[in-house]
Design an enzyme around this catalytic site. Structure first.
Site, short mmCIF file in Angstrom:
data_model
loop_
_atom_site.label_atom_id
_atom_site.label_comp_id
_atom_site.label_asym_id
_atom_site.label_seq_id
_atom_site.Cartn_x
_atom_site.Cartn_y
_atom_site.Cartn_z
N HIS A 132 0.84 -1.25 0.16
CA HIS A 132 0.19 -0.20 0.03
C HIS A 132 0.76 1.39 -0.13
CE1 HIS A 132 0.83 -0.43 4.22
NE2 HIS A 132 0.57 0.88 4.52
N LYS A 136 5.54 5.50 -1.65
CA LYS A 136 6.56 6.44 -0.80
C LYS A 136 8.01 6.21 -1.09
CE LYS A 136 3.49 6.96 3.26
NZ LYS A 136 3.35 6.45 4.88
#
Length: 277
Positions: A132, A136
């Protein structure tokens, strides 16, 4: 040289058929002199041939299919092991504790199962939950590990990670269906989330399921920018944001099965042994 399965099966079949036809024709001609009886024997011989070669083909194909399934299983295991190494490295870089990504993936999978998700959709959700936060990877450490609040420009960069994660997973065939979770887990039920501003059931179910777990985990665990909240405060917050941030039906399902979901968060190797009655 090892033959490929279709060629090997065809070769074995042709060899057995040729031996059978040659031997059985000679035997019938030598042992049966009556023409009418010979015709009946030939018919019976033909049915025996059909039955025997059918069994042979079934055995050969079943054996090769089993080998292919075993090979596919090894590939899937190796693929998931590689993903888990990547996820572990991500958690270390983000300074997440307690195998965050593995934990929320297990809990999201269990919540999805309780909601009736199964089969391929459940597998896609599990991998999407595991990955998920892959977006990043494109963000600087100064944002990911900043102990204080993010500035406006920093938040603008942070809000890009769902889109980046979606784009990364779209480049991998077996992960395309899993990209709904990274792309949609920061959408909000009331439409005030990001990056697409979806609302209600416009948000994919997999993302809505994961969001409940992700919010719970973010609050109940310590992060570089906050202390862990007490459990009763976390559960009260989930009730409070049901219908605004989170899908109210899924929050209700989460709370109804809270003990089961907490148990799913425990790594299998740390789970207590079940006593056998």
């Amino acid at each position: 040289m090892r033959l490929n399965p279709p060629l090997r099966i065809a070769g074995v079949y042709m060899l057995v058929a040729a031996i059978w036809i040659w031997c059985s024709d000679r035997a019938v001609n030598a042992w049966v002199s009556d023409a009418s009886l010979r015709a009946e024997v030939q018919t019976f011989k033909g049915w025996v041939f059909v039955l025997a070669t059918g069994v042979l083909l079934y055995w050969l194909i079943r054996r090769d299919v089993r080998r292919l399934q075993q090979g596919n299983h090894r590939l899937r295991v190796g693929r998931e092991q590689a993903l888990r190494v990547l996820v572990s490295a991500m958690d270390v870089r983000h300074q997440e504790t307690g195998q965050h990504s593995e934990r929320v993936a297990r809990m999201a999978t269990e919540l999805a199962r309780l909601d009736g998700v199964h089969g391929h959709a459940l597998d896609e959700l599990r991998l999407g939950a595991l990955l998920h936060d892959i977006g990043k990877l494109a963000l600087p450490d100064t944002i990911l590990t900043k102990p204080g609040p993010l500035g406006e420009a920093e938040w603008a960069l942070m809000r890009e990670h769902p889109r980046i994660g979606h784009e990364l997973l779209q480049q991998v065939d077996f992960l395309r269906g899993s990209s709904e979770v990274p792309y949609g887990h920061h959408e909000r039920w009331d439409g005030s989330g990001y990056p697409q501003g979806l609302r209600g059931e416009e948000i994919p179910l997999a993302a809505r399921i994961f969001s409940v777990i992700d919010v719970w985990d973010a609050l109940i665990t310590e992060r570089v920018y906050k202390s862990a909240w007490p459990e009763d405060r976390v559960l009260a917050y989930l009730r409070e944001v049901a219908g605004s941030q989170l899908d109210p039906r899924l929050v209700e399902l989460f709370l109804a099965h809270y003990a089961t979901l907490k148990q799913a968060a425990v790594p299998p190797e740390l789970a207590p042994l079940q006593s056998v009655a």
